[in-house]
Enzyme design. Structure first.
Site, PDB file in Angstrom:
ATOM      1  N   TYR A 107       0.846  -1.179   0.000  1.00 45.72           N
ATOM      2  CA  TYR A 107       0.000   0.000   0.000  1.00 45.72           C
ATOM      3  C   TYR A 107       0.894   1.245   0.000  1.00 45.72           C
ATOM      4  CZ  TYR A 107      -3.394   3.414   1.609  1.00 45.72           C
ATOM      5  OH  TYR A 107      -4.182   4.518   1.730  1.00 45.72           O
ATOM      6  N   ASP A 179      -0.125  -7.431   6.751  1.00 43.88           N
ATOM      7  CA  ASP A 179      -1.258  -6.582   6.407  1.00 43.88           C
ATOM      8  C   ASP A 179      -2.258  -7.477   5.679  1.00 43.88           C
ATOM      9  OD1 ASP A 179      -3.107  -4.865   5.218  1.00 43.88           O
ATOM     10  OD2 ASP A 179      -1.628  -3.268   4.898  1.00 43.88           O
ATOM     11  N   LYS A 204     -11.801  -1.155   4.357  1.00 41.83           N
ATOM     12  CA  LYS A 204     -11.954  -1.938   3.142  1.00 41.83           C
ATOM     13  C   LYS A 204     -12.967  -3.072   3.360  1.00 41.83           C
ATOM     14  CE  LYS A 204      -8.752   0.977   2.047  1.00 41.83           C
ATOM     15  NZ  LYS A 204      -7.334   0.696   2.136  1.00 41.83           N
TER      16      LYS A 204
HETATM   17  C1  LIG Z   1      -6.130   1.293   2.627  1.00 45.84           C
HETATM   18  C2  LIG Z   1      -5.013   0.439   3.064  1.00 45.84           C
HETATM   19  C3  LIG Z   1      -4.212   0.782   4.169  1.00 45.84           C
HETATM   20  C4  LIG Z   1      -4.388   2.090   4.924  1.00 45.84           C
HETATM   21  O1  LIG Z   1      -5.592   2.139   5.607  1.00 45.84           O
HETATM   22  P1  LIG Z   1      -6.412   3.499   5.882  1.00 45.84           P
HETATM   23  O2  LIG Z   1      -7.643   2.995   6.549  1.00 45.84           O
HETATM   24  O3  LIG Z   1      -6.663   4.150   4.568  1.00 45.84           O
HETATM   25  O4  LIG Z   1      -5.550   4.338   6.770  1.00 45.84           O
HETATM   26  C5  LIG Z   1      -3.227  -0.100   4.545  1.00 45.84           C
HETATM   27  N1  LIG Z   1      -3.002  -1.246   3.870  1.00 45.84           N
HETATM   28  C6  LIG Z   1      -3.735  -1.600   2.804  1.00 45.84           C
HETATM   29  C7  LIG Z   1      -3.433  -2.884   2.090  1.00 45.84           C
HETATM   30  C8  LIG Z   1      -4.754  -0.784   2.358  1.00 45.84           C
HETATM   31  O5  LIG Z   1      -5.472  -1.129   1.280  1.00 45.84           O
END
Ligand SMILES: *Cc1c(COP(=O)(O)O)cnc(C)c1O
Length: 384
Positions: A107, A179, A204
């Site tokens: 990301y 992640d 997400k």
């Molecule tokens: C969107 C995202 C983030 C960051 O999250 P936010 O809620 O926008 O701060 C981190 N890792 C991945 C894989 C993401 O898609």
């Protein structure tokens, strides 16, 4: 969970873990405790253990217990955003002079956090291709405290063998941080493969409806969980009660949504793979994907994210994004509605000129749960 003693499946936990009926009213859904402070019965006499809502709030507690149950961890913590969760974790486990290995596909905001913020605090990082375990071994140093990975990765959908990476990290005395935003715990539970910490942007798939920004951490070990919880309170980037409630509400349908996201994405990937204007499709569900076998081993299905390269180059890729109608042009992912974007100019613009720069002809789609025939028709017309 006092009322249910039977072993419970994922979907049952998603709906019930941390969410017993409200003891005062019997409300079936955990209420939004929109409150900052709590009456004490005499100085220090806390009724329900709650004192001040940065430290803890009942709606957030319900979400945190649910998160821990779904990821199979000892402690769950909910934050104001995914990046707030990342920052809190990193400033708990790293100190100046420490080193971390980060992936070459991640990301964009995660990369920016390392490159522009943490380096100013004296944290060193190396970039490695986590799909090639030898490059991870080569990047390790005596002061390496953690290895960070995304699988599937954003936006190239690379797959890393989590069990093998955990072994390498632990062998070097480092923690493995995963992640898990793209997969969600319904499709993949990194702690079961040896991860020490799981990170989510609950914005997400967990929230799932593009109506909340949130983040989460799940720690495998209770002692580390306690340490991170201490920092969560000390640093303060907590999830507000309404946001926590929205994520909790989204999580109840995570399983059915992920099943449909995955089956729709498989059909989208098949269409793209056979299209003359597409030069490459990046989707771990395709048998030709280099990570297909590992993904099949560590994931329940292949998820809702598909990236592809447009044969006509960058301008043609931008045109495809602009022509899409049902696929909404926008950043983010994981909601019920389909989204399309150009990573090089949108989500990953901050990685330009770095080892994480993405190809200009790349398009990323977050395949939603609309009728599949409508999604396929829109992509066909957008490709022209
Ligand atoms: C969107 C995202 C983030 C960051 O999250 P936010 O809620 O926008 O701060 C981190 N890792 C991945 C894989 C993401 O898609």
């Amino acid at each position: 969970m006092t009322e249910h003693q039977l072993p419970q499946g994922f979907e049952t936990l998603a709906i019930h873990a941390g969410q017993e009926a409200d003891p005062q009213t019997g409300a079936v859904v955990t209420p939004i405790y929109q409150v900052s402070t709590y009456k004490q019965d005499g100085v220090g006499g806390l009724r329900g253990g709650y004192e001040y809502s940065r430290s803890a709030n009942p709606t957030r507690t319900a979400l945190e217990e649910c998160l821990a149950a779904l990821e199979g961890g000892a402690r769950g913590l909910a934050f104001a955003s995914g990046l707030a969760a990342e920052d809190t974790l990193l400033r708990t486990i790293l100190k100046p002079g420490d080193h971390i290995v980060i992936p070459n596909d991640a990301y964009g905001g995660t990369f920016r956090l390392f490159a522009k913020v943490l380096t100013r605090w004296g944290v060193e990082f190396s970039v490695a291709n986590t799909q090639d375990l030898e490059t991870v071994r080569a990047a390790l140093r005596p002061n390496t405290r953690a290895v960070w990975v995304e699988t599937p990765s954003n936006p190239l959908l690379g797959i890393t063998d989590l069990a093998a990476l955990a072994e390498i990290a632990h062998g070097a005395g480092a923690l493995l941080v995963v992640d898990n935003t793209f997969a969600s715990p319904y499709l993949q539970q990194p702690i079961s493969f040896g991860a020490d910490a799981v990170v989510h942007s609950t914005t997400k798939y967990m929230g799932g409806h593009s109506d909340v920004v949130g983040g989460a951490l799940v720690l495998a070990d209770a002692a580390l969980g306690e340490e991170v919880a201490y920092h969560q309170n000390a640093m303060g980037a907590v999830s507000g009660p309404f946001d926590a409630w929205l994520v909790l509400r989204g999580i109840k349908t995570l399983g059915v949504r992920m099943d449909r996201h995955s089956s729709n994405a498989e059909k989208v990937a098949e269409l793209l793979a056979g299209h003359p204007k597409v030069s490459q499709v990046l989707y771990p569900g395709l048998p030709g994907h280099p990570g297909h076998d590992i993904a099949a081993k560590q994931m329940k299905a292949f998820g809702g994210m598909v990236s592809f390269r447009v044969a006509g180059g960058e301008e043609a890729a931008v045109e495809v994004c602009n022509r899409a109608q049902l696929f909404t042009l926008g950043e983010s992912l994981g909601g019920v509605e389909s989204l399309i974007e150009h990573p090089g100019r949108m989500t990953h613009a901050s990685a330009a000129g770095s080892p994480l720069e993405v190809p200009g002809d790349l398009v990323r789609v977050s395949v939603g749960i609309e009728s599949i025939d409508d999604l396929l028709a829109d992509l066909k017309q957008a490709l022209g």
